[in-house]
Design an enzyme around this catalytic site. Structure first.
Site, PDB file in Angstrom:
ATOM      1  N   ASP A  38      14.448 -12.976 -19.146  1.00  0.00           N
ATOM      2  CA  ASP A  38      14.139 -12.515 -17.788  1.00  0.00           C
ATOM      3  C   ASP A  38      14.865 -13.410 -16.789  1.00  0.00           C
ATOM      4  O   ASP A  38      14.323 -13.803 -15.764  1.00  0.00           O
ATOM      5  CB  ASP A  38      12.622 -12.539 -17.565  1.00  0.00           C
ATOM      6  N   ASP A  97       9.709 -19.686 -15.728  1.00  0.00           N
ATOM      7  CA  ASP A  97       9.168 -18.416 -16.232  1.00  0.00           C
ATOM      8  C   ASP A  97       9.742 -18.047 -17.606  1.00  0.00           C
ATOM      9  O   ASP A  97      10.440 -17.052 -17.754  1.00  0.00           O
ATOM     10  CB  ASP A  97       9.507 -17.312 -15.201  1.00  0.00           C
TER      11      ASP A  97
HETATM   12  N1  LIG Z   1       6.943 -25.783 -12.194  1.00  0.00           N
HETATM   13  C1  LIG Z   1       6.858 -25.186 -11.007  1.00  0.00           C
HETATM   14  N2  LIG Z   1       6.906 -25.901  -9.880  1.00  0.00           N
HETATM   15  C2  LIG Z   1       6.815 -25.303  -8.663  1.00  0.00           C
HETATM   16  N3  LIG Z   1       6.646 -23.985  -8.474  1.00  0.00           N
HETATM   17  C3  LIG Z   1       6.590 -23.205  -9.568  1.00  0.00           C
HETATM   18  C4  LIG Z   1       6.686 -23.748 -10.887  1.00  0.00           C
HETATM   19  N4  LIG Z   1       6.580 -22.731 -11.769  1.00  0.00           N
HETATM   20  C5  LIG Z   1       6.440 -21.613 -11.046  1.00  0.00           C
HETATM   21  N5  LIG Z   1       6.431 -21.872  -9.716  1.00  0.00           N
HETATM   22  C6  LIG Z   1       6.286 -20.908  -8.618  1.00  0.00           C
HETATM   23  O1  LIG Z   1       5.429 -19.862  -9.050  1.00  0.00           O
HETATM   24  C7  LIG Z   1       6.111 -18.614  -9.047  1.00  0.00           C
HETATM   25  C8  LIG Z   1       5.656 -17.775 -10.226  1.00  0.00           C
HETATM   26  O2  LIG Z   1       5.942 -18.432 -11.438  1.00  0.00           O
HETATM   27  P1  LIG Z   1       6.647 -17.706 -12.639  1.00  0.00           P
HETATM   28  O3  LIG Z   1       6.593 -18.636 -13.799  1.00  0.00           O
HETATM   29  O4  LIG Z   1       7.987 -17.204 -12.221  1.00  0.00           O
HETATM   30  O5  LIG Z   1       5.639 -16.509 -12.952  1.00  0.00           O
HETATM   31  P2  LIG Z   1       5.685 -14.946 -12.649  1.00  0.00           P
HETATM   32  O6  LIG Z   1       7.042 -14.601 -12.093  1.00  0.00           O
HETATM   33  O7  LIG Z   1       5.453 -14.330 -13.980  1.00  0.00           O
HETATM   34  O8  LIG Z   1       4.572 -14.711 -11.686  1.00  0.00           O
HETATM   35  C9  LIG Z   1       7.585 -18.966  -9.062  1.00  0.00           C
HETATM   36  O9  LIG Z   1       8.358 -17.959  -8.466  1.00  0.00           O
HETATM   37  C10 LIG Z   1       7.612 -20.245  -8.259  1.00  0.00           C
HETATM   38  O10 LIG Z   1       7.589 -19.942  -6.884  1.00  0.00           O
HETATM   39 MG   LIG Z   2       8.905 -15.354 -12.163  1.00  0.00          MG
END
Ligand SMILES: Nc1ncnc2c1ncn2[C@@H]1O[C@H](COP(=O)(O)OP(=O)(O)O)[C@@H](O)[C@H]1O
Ligand SMILES: [Mg+2]
Length: 268
Positions: free
Chosen positions: A194, A212
């Site tokens: 992804d 992600d």
């Molecule tokens: N380790 C991290 N540190 C800071 N922000 C994060 C981190 N992981 C995710 N995020 C924030 O959270 C959002 C969602 O996380 P993500 O893993 O992409 O899950 P999903 O897209 O499935 O909701 C990301 O777009 C980012 O803005």
């Molecule tokens: Mg994401």
């Protein structure tokens, strides 16, 4: 770090937790089991306190939290109530040799497995020097990782900043993304699945981080190659048509860089 387990709920514990700040931060969104999972992570001294929400998606929410040494953490919590989620994730689990023999009967268990899968993928990438957040712990539907940001503010996603960046920086970011894509396959023996401008963070000084990684699959997964092509196309499409970069490589050239590692896989 942790195995999945069901939490035993003691009524007195529950009452005590209800008095805590934690409950106020997450109470409205999460079921008791999830709140108790967070409570367990606090008791195990992984999380000291939960802070505000960073992102609220359909399938998960990400919170800023703090460790006992006051380091910021990102806590990703999968929602156990999303039924559509179930169908979407099965194709990534079935066929992956790491989940052989798994029977997807219980949605909650499936989500626990998904959380564990993201942790393991992140760990494998982190150990292979891929620029992902450092995975710290997981329990049930909760994943704890390094927070990527400064002064309680997360780094922006590529989609959020590319308009403000110089072409030179965007060119650098494109090269960095390809480097990570190759590393994910050749060193971590996975494919992200992804990879897009929504799952790439831009760090100051111009560097990137890949996030992600729950849907990443092993090289042995039957759809491995399809996911790889899709990742390459997504990245190329974004840089060519959205960013307008004229130095985007063609798909074949990118694949040429990866192919040597795929050959090794058949021999070994
Ligand atoms: N380790 C991290 N540190 C800071 N922000 C994060 C981190 N992981 C995710 N995020 C924030 O959270 C959002 C969602 O996380 P993500 O893993 O992409 O899950 P999903 O897209 O499935 O909701 C990301 O777009 C980012 O803005
Ligand atoms: Mg994401």
């Amino acid at each position: 770090m942790f195995e999945d387990f069901d939490i035993y709920i003691d009524k007195r514990d529950l009452k005590r937790i209800k008095d805590k700040d934690l409950f106020e931060t997450v109470e409205e969104v999460f079921d008791t089991r999830t709140v108790l999972t967070l409570y367990t992570l606090m008791r195990k001294k992984i999380i000291k306190r939960m802070n505000g929400v960073i992102s609220a998606g359909k399938e998960s929410r990400v919170y800023l939290a703090y460790s006992y040494s006051d380091e910021p953490l990102a806590v990703k919590i999968y929602l156990t109530s999303t039924a559509v989620f179930r169908k979407g994730i099965l194709k990534y689990i079935m066929g992956d040799p790491r989940f052989q023999g798994f029977k997807p009967s219980d949605t909650r268990k499936l989500i626990y497995m998904w959380t564990r899968k993201e942790f393991r993928n992140m760990k494998r990438m982190y150990d292979a020097d891929v620029k992902v957040p450092k995975p710290i712990a997981f329990l049930n539907n909760v994943l704890v990782m390094e927070f990527l940001g400064e002064d309680n503010k997360r780094y922006p996603l590529l989609i959020e900043v590319y308009n403000e960046l110089e072409l030179e920086d965007l060119h650098r970011i494109y090269s960095l993304v390809l480097e990570e894509l190759v590393k994910i396959v050749c060193r971590a023996r996975l494919v992200h699945g992804d990879l897009s401008e929504y799952n790439i963070m831009v760090r100051p000084g111009i560097d990137i981080a890949i996030i992600d990684v729950s849907q990443a699959v092993d090289l042995e997964h039957p759809n491995f190659y399809d996911f790889l092509i899709r990742d390459i196309r997504n990245i190329n499409r974004f840089f060519r048509y959205e960013v307008g970069l004229d130095s985007v490589l063609d798909e074949e050239t990118v694949l040429e860089r990866i192919k040597p590692c795929l050959v090794k896989r058949k021999e070994g």
